[in-house]
Enzyme design. Structure first.
Site, PDB file in Angstrom:
ATOM      1  CE  LYS A 128      58.492 -15.522 -29.151  1.00 20.23           C
ATOM      2  NZ  LYS A 128      60.113 -15.208 -29.748  1.00 20.23           N
ATOM      3  CG  ASP A 168      59.453 -12.290 -29.781  1.00 17.27           C
ATOM      4  OD1 ASP A 168      59.488 -12.464 -30.232  1.00 17.27           O
ATOM      5  OD2 ASP A 168      57.766 -11.272 -30.336  1.00 17.27           O
TER       6      ASP A 168
HETATM    7  P1  NDP Z   1      59.779  -4.806 -31.332  1.00 19.75           P
HETATM    8  O1  NDP Z   1      59.294  -4.638 -30.632  1.00 19.75           O
HETATM    9  O2  NDP Z   1      61.633  -4.161 -31.062  1.00 19.75           O
HETATM   10  O3  NDP Z   1      59.256  -4.277 -32.400  1.00 19.75           O
HETATM   11  C1  NDP Z   1      58.114  -4.574 -33.123  1.00 19.75           C
HETATM   12  C2  NDP Z   1      58.243  -3.253 -34.343  1.00 19.75           C
HETATM   13  O4  NDP Z   1      57.248  -3.856 -35.794  1.00 19.75           O
HETATM   14  C3  NDP Z   1      57.843  -2.348 -34.167  1.00 19.75           C
HETATM   15  O5  NDP Z   1      57.901  -1.085 -35.525  1.00 19.75           O
HETATM   16  C4  NDP Z   1      55.699  -2.000 -34.698  1.00 19.75           C
HETATM   17  O6  NDP Z   1      55.394  -1.189 -34.789  1.00 19.75           O
HETATM   18  C5  NDP Z   1      56.435  -3.067 -35.301  1.00 19.75           C
HETATM   19  N1  NDP Z   1      54.754  -3.915 -34.466  1.00 19.75           N
HETATM   20  C6  NDP Z   1      54.549  -4.597 -34.135  1.00 19.75           C
HETATM   21  N2  NDP Z   1      53.466  -5.191 -34.034  1.00 19.75           N
HETATM   22  C7  NDP Z   1      52.562  -4.488 -34.882  1.00 19.75           C
HETATM   23  C8  NDP Z   1      51.597  -5.250 -35.459  1.00 19.75           C
HETATM   24  N3  NDP Z   1      50.300  -5.854 -35.296  1.00 19.75           N
HETATM   25  N4  NDP Z   1      51.156  -4.530 -36.614  1.00 19.75           N
HETATM   26  C9  NDP Z   1      52.265  -3.194 -37.777  1.00 19.75           C
HETATM   27  N5  NDP Z   1      53.492  -3.156 -37.080  1.00 19.75           N
HETATM   28  C10 NDP Z   1      53.857  -3.969 -35.624  1.00 19.75           C
HETATM   29  O7  NDP Z   1      60.012  -6.546 -31.914  1.00 19.75           O
HETATM   30  P2  NDP Z   1      61.274  -7.407 -32.560  1.00 19.75           P
HETATM   31  O8  NDP Z   1      62.231  -6.284 -33.464  1.00 19.75           O
HETATM   32  O9  NDP Z   1      62.238  -7.732 -31.109  1.00 19.75           O
HETATM   33  O10 NDP Z   1      60.238  -8.127 -33.246  1.00 19.75           O
HETATM   34  C11 NDP Z   1      60.346  -8.225 -34.567  1.00 19.75           C
HETATM   35  C12 NDP Z   1      59.419  -9.253 -35.028  1.00 19.75           C
HETATM   36  O11 NDP Z   1      60.626 -10.438 -34.934  1.00 19.75           O
HETATM   37  C13 NDP Z   1      58.211 -10.244 -34.240  1.00 19.75           C
HETATM   38  O12 NDP Z   1      57.887 -10.984 -35.150  1.00 19.75           O
HETATM   39  C14 NDP Z   1      59.437 -11.184 -33.843  1.00 19.75           C
HETATM   40  O13 NDP Z   1      58.461 -12.272 -33.135  1.00 19.75           O
HETATM   41  C15 NDP Z   1      60.869 -11.564 -34.391  1.00 19.75           C
HETATM   42  N6  NDP Z   1      61.818 -11.740 -33.768  1.00 19.75           N
HETATM   43  C16 NDP Z   1      62.263 -11.354 -32.716  1.00 19.75           C
HETATM   44  C17 NDP Z   1      63.427 -12.034 -32.428  1.00 19.75           C
HETATM   45  C18 NDP Z   1      64.467 -10.924 -31.177  1.00 19.75           C
HETATM   46  O14 NDP Z   1      65.451 -11.222 -30.746  1.00 19.75           O
HETATM   47  N7  NDP Z   1      64.047 -10.091 -30.350  1.00 19.75           N
HETATM   48  C19 NDP Z   1      64.430 -13.232 -32.556  1.00 19.75           C
HETATM   49  C20 NDP Z   1      63.423 -13.722 -33.847  1.00 19.75           C
HETATM   50  C21 NDP Z   1      62.210 -13.010 -34.244  1.00 19.75           C
HETATM   51  P3  NDP Z   1      54.835   0.230 -33.284  1.00 19.75           P
HETATM   52  O15 NDP Z   1      55.896  -0.189 -32.987  1.00 19.75           O
HETATM   53  O16 NDP Z   1      54.389   0.289 -34.355  1.00 19.75           O
HETATM   54  O17 NDP Z   1      54.324  -1.378 -32.672  1.00 19.75           O
HETATM   55  O1  2IT Z   2      61.393 -15.582 -32.000  1.00 18.27           O
HETATM   56  C1  2IT Z   2      62.981 -15.641 -31.697  1.00 18.27           C
HETATM   57  O2  2IT Z   2      63.383 -16.270 -31.784  1.00 18.27           O
HETATM   58  C2  2IT Z   2      62.373 -14.512 -30.276  1.00 18.27           C
HETATM   59  N1  2IT Z   2      62.167 -13.588 -29.872  1.00 18.27           N
HETATM   60  C3  2IT Z   2      64.335 -14.529 -29.474  1.00 18.27           C
HETATM   61  C4  2IT Z   2      63.977 -15.971 -28.726  1.00 18.27           C
HETATM   62  C5  2IT Z   2      65.098 -16.003 -28.107  1.00 18.27           C
HETATM   63  O3  2IT Z   2      65.379 -16.811 -26.652  1.00 18.27           O
HETATM   64  O4  2IT Z   2      66.563 -15.461 -27.616  1.00 18.27           O
END
Ligand code: NDP
Ligand code: 2IT
Length: 448
Positions: A128, A168
């Site tokens: 990561k 992420d």
């Molecule tokens: P994005 O940046 O697209 O969206 C993140 C969302 O979470 C936004 O709505 C954001 O609000 C909110 N957020 C982030 N940080 C905070 C915080 N400290 N407090 C409150 N709200 C917060 O990210 P993703 O959707 O890609 O990721 C979301 C989660 O999913 C994370 O935990 C990530 O690790 C996990 N994840 C993502 C994957 C992926 O493929 N993208 C795969 C597996 C897991 P704001 O815009 O106001 O900051």
């Molecule tokens: O937390 C996760 O699994 C991710 N942000 C996606 C990682 C990836 O390599 O697609």
């Protein structure tokens, strides 16, 4: 040493050696707490330092990222890449750009990724990275210059057979595009498989954008099915409104459920008619605005800057924002309002106190390393397509994703049953199933 004493000693050493890294301690404790039955049955892992090696990253990179903003001022951020474990394949895991990013957070995410990636059944190790850079309010040009500077250092550590980042929080197709461009320029190689989450059209995979959210809903659907239930007619709450949240909501609607609330870091939104996803996507993906803009556009919706999305009564909750966003009190409120299932779209969004509340109340609980594995699994499908210089259809790719999620769910249940006797203990099942795959590979590869 017996298994309990061994686990305790490893955890004590993690805390001593990684001071101040609370999220890493928490993630490690969550996995270690599940491993006693696995170590009891496999004493060979106690004398060979498997746990000690698993909890120490193979490599940790911290680097300066200088860039010039639109006013000509020099800005300096800190970049990270933690290459945690390569027993099963090249390091694989996302990059997070958020002001809160620090080494402990990157390590917790990298550690989780080891077991998650193992559960997918794909040949990917765990890693990561990210930076304490805040893309909010930056112009496209600033984001591009930041990404170019970040990759100027990171490129030497990457490669399709070495380390393959993706998105992420704060890193989506725009950032992956800039990062890929700089990698290509520096290395003079069009190495498609060095990054995943690329836009469809030049190496990206169909369904990667949707995969994490869709996958989390498939996982929740599989959990519900074991109790003869489903999404049809159900009230669903999703936290966050980013990549994972939006596509989780899209799949819930496709399955006949109704997402009535979502959030961002400024507050939460309730729309009893069901969240209008075209409007939400326009606000978050095109305009990059706040969700309060939704309530301004739709009089049926209500935005609240106070309280949490978990105050809204629902049947199913999908936390899809960030770590430790759903605490013990939120869990109590959800249970009081009759929640039946919780699946973590985010990484470690539920605190240990919240997980204990769900367990006590008999709520189905899908931990992130299982429930959100669809994103990285589809990244691995993108790597397969890149290696073959091929492009699969949306339908074919989604069929593969659905099969992976069914298999992750099955592994969790089978392993929980075999090692704890309770097939609904998805936490135990995910941790032990992931651990055993990695431990077997590490043992076969010798002490490295
Ligand atoms: P994005 O940046 O697209 O969206 C993140 C969302 O979470 C936004 O709505 C954001 O609000 C909110 N957020 C982030 N940080 C905070 C915080 N400290 N407090 C409150 N709200 C917060 O990210 P993703 O959707 O890609 O990721 C979301 C989660 O999913 C994370 O935990 C990530 O690790 C996990 N994840 C993502 C994957 C992926 O493929 N993208 C795969 C597996 C897991 P704001 O815009 O106001 O900051
Ligand atoms: O937390 C996760 O699994 C991710 N942000 C996606 C990682 C990836 O390599 O697609």
């Amino acid at each position: 040493m017996n298994a309990s004493a061994h686990i305790e000693a490893v955890y004590t050493e993690i805390c001593r050696r990684n001071p101040g890294e609370g999220e890493f301690h928490q993630a490690a404790a969550e996995v270690l707490d599940s491993l006693k039955p696995a170590l009891d049955r496999h004493p060979e892992y106690t004398g060979t330092g498997i746990l000690e090696r698993l909890c120490e990253p193979e490599r940790q990179l911290i680097f300066r990222v200088p860039w010039v903003d639109d006013h000509g001022a020099v800005r300096v951020n800190r970049g990270f890449r933690v290459e945690f474990n390569s027993a099963l394949g090249p390091y694989k895991g996302g990059l997070r750009f958020h002001p809160s990013v620090n080494l402990g957070i990157v390590k917790f995410l990298g550690f989780e990724q080891i077991f998650k990636n193992a559960l997918t059944g794909m040949a990917i190790g765990g890693g990561k990275g990210g930076a304490d850079f805040d893309p909010k309010g930056c112009s496209d040009g600033e984001v591009m210059r930041f990404c170019q500077s970040f990759m100027t250092e990171l490129h030497r550590h990457l490669g399709e057979h070495t380390d393959v980042p993706a998105g992420d929080i704060g890193v989506g197709a725009r950032e992956i595009g800039y990062l890929f461009g700089q990698y290509k320029r520096i290395t003079n190689r069009y190495e498609s498989g060095v990054l995943t989450g690329k836009p469809v059209g030049w190496g990206g995979s169909h369904v990667r954008t949707e995969a994490t959210g869709y996958g989390a809903v498939y996982f929740a659907e599989a959990m519900l099915a074991t109790r003869g239930a489903g999404f049809e007619g159900r009230r669903v709450v999703v936290s966050g409104s980013g990549n994972v949240a939006v596509y989780a909501a899209e799949k819930v609607h496709a399955l006949g459920g109704r997402v009535i609330a979502c959030s961002d870091s400024s507050g939460y939104l309730v729309d009893e008619n069901g969240i209008d996803l075209d409007l939400l996507k326009d606000i978050k993906e095109v305009r990059r605005a706040r969700i309060s803009a939704y309530a301004e556009a739709k009089p049926t919706a209500r935005f609240s800057a106070r309280g949490t999305v978990y105050d809204v009564p629902c049947d199913i909750a999908l936390p899809c924002a960030t770590q430790n966003e759903l605490g013990g009190e939120d869990a109590v409120a959800l249970v009081k309002n009759g929640v039946r299932a919780v699946a973590e779209g985010a990484n470690m969004p539920c605190t240990p106190e919240a997980v204990a509340v769900f367990r006590e109340a008999g709520v189905l609980f899908g931990p992130g390393k299982a429930a959100n594995a669809g994103g990285v699994a589809t990244s691995a499908l993108e790597m397969q397509q890149n290696a073959a210089r091929d492009t699969w259809s949306f339908e074919a790719t989604e069929t593969r994703l659905a099969a992976v999620m069914r298999d992750v769910h099955r592994q969790c249940r089978d392993t929980a049953e075999a090692y704890g006797g309770n097939s609904e203990d998805y936490v135990l099942g995910a941790n032990v199933a992931g651990f055993l795959k990695v431990a077997q590979a590490m043992t076969a590869q010798g002490v490295i």
